[in-house]
Design an enzyme around this catalytic site. Sequence first.
Site, PDB file in Angstrom:
ATOM      1  CD  GLU A 123      -3.493  -6.515   3.389  1.00 37.69           C
ATOM      2  OE1 GLU A 123      -4.244  -5.850   4.148  1.00 37.69           O
ATOM      3  OE2 GLU A 123      -2.275  -6.306   3.300  1.00 37.69           O
ATOM      4  CD  GLU A 182      -2.923  -1.143   2.335  1.00 45.93           C
ATOM      5  OE1 GLU A 182      -2.672  -0.438   3.337  1.00 45.93           O
ATOM      6  OE2 GLU A 182      -3.970  -1.790   2.213  1.00 45.93           O
TER       7      GLU A 182
END
Length: 494
Positions: free
Chosen positions: A272, A123
């Site tokens: 995720e 991220e």
Amino acid sequence: MAAATAWRCVAAVVVGVVIMAAAAVVDGLGVNWGTMATHRLPPKVMARLLKDNGFKKVKIFDADATTMSGLAGTGIEAMIAVPNDMLAAVGDYGRAREWVKENVTRYSFDGGVDIRYVAVGNEPFLKAYNGEFDRATVPALRNIQRALDEAGYGKRIKATVPVNADVYDSPASNPVPSAGRFRDDVAGTMADMVRFLNRSGAPLTVNIYPFLSLYGNDDFPLDYAFFDGGLPPRPVVDNGINYTNVFDANFDTLVSALKRIGFGSLPIVIGEVGWPTDGDKHATVPYAQRFYSGLLKRLAARRGTPLRPRARIEVYLFGLMDEDTKSVAPGNFERHWGIFTFDGRPKFPLDLRGAGRPAMPVPAKGVKYLPRRWCVLNPNVTDDDAGRLADNVGYACSHSDCTALGYGCSCGALDARGNASYAFNVYYQAQGQADAACDFQGLAVVTEDDRDVAQGACNFSVQVAAAALAGAAVAAAAAVACAAAVVAALLVLV
């Protein structure tokens, strides 16, 4: 004798059937194995937990030698990672080549680790990073893939970048999936990255969390976070499509953003997705079970999403285990994402096959614990000790995990004495039950009587013995971030 022998045979067959049933999961399903914990289970115990529950894919957040040793020889396909703090370094091709040698070539042998992806960062474009990794990410991605190619792994192992869903959105004036676009400040970087992924044959990896839509937003319709709620009160209707859940809407917003820059068919991996079980009023076991039940059924049926119907989507659940040293900057729920507890016990029935028949996952085997003893508030403590007690509870919570004590959490109903006992015990366990860890200026005592810690749904844990203090230093740093909020709540009750 014959009857006993026959019974043993029947028992063996039944056990075999149970294990076989557990050993099949939805096609393309994997799980994230995080290691941010004070007490980690041995890597081979973890690897067996994965295999016993049928996981054939795993995603980790580095290429730690201990974790890799657990995966070696299992045949489990792995996504390993270059951490964010190494992105600038592997922007130098020599360093990227060295990284591949140390973390890919080292394990590429018969009986080694079956690496399929290298996640370049985690991220890195997250808004909270304020652009810290924006310039380093794409050069790092290019170099890692080039190093994989030159080492002869490029056809089998692809470099990707897991992004948070905050890199795309729809304009406030037209908040529908078909209007999806990349965030203005990273639009150019995302376009460069997507072009490279398309050229190298790699997918884009994205992390999607319907739970976060609910967190801190009491106006968000609860049922829209799940897959079984039907149409929300104010349904999202987009070009005749009724979006009945936020996951589909989120995913298709990304598809539209990709289409807008000319890559609408680029493969997407869900890096995720999950639901926490503590640390917030919506982070509960029933909600987690509801979320996973709907998700797994959809994956098994290959329903896809409205813009990618009947698509096979590779998905990594988040996560395998609770991690008691994760940063709680996003919220106290961060330490409770596991479908298993810190010691490998399943939290709730799961249907990992998506067949509509949930069952308890297979627990970790061979787990060794510290002795059955706890650190609790000294019964002789009086009101005159209130000041010292608050200080010591604050210290305990700033060096361990007190997130279960928050409002609406599993231990949120404890009284003042229960709060103190919980805080003292979680610190004591994190420190490996060291004698000096249960003193707190004489305010605490060690007990071996479990009746002293019988607190309803609140679990006073005994920690696992393996790698007892492996994460102690990490714990101290990470816990400080949440201490103020927890202590403030405790001070009201003391």
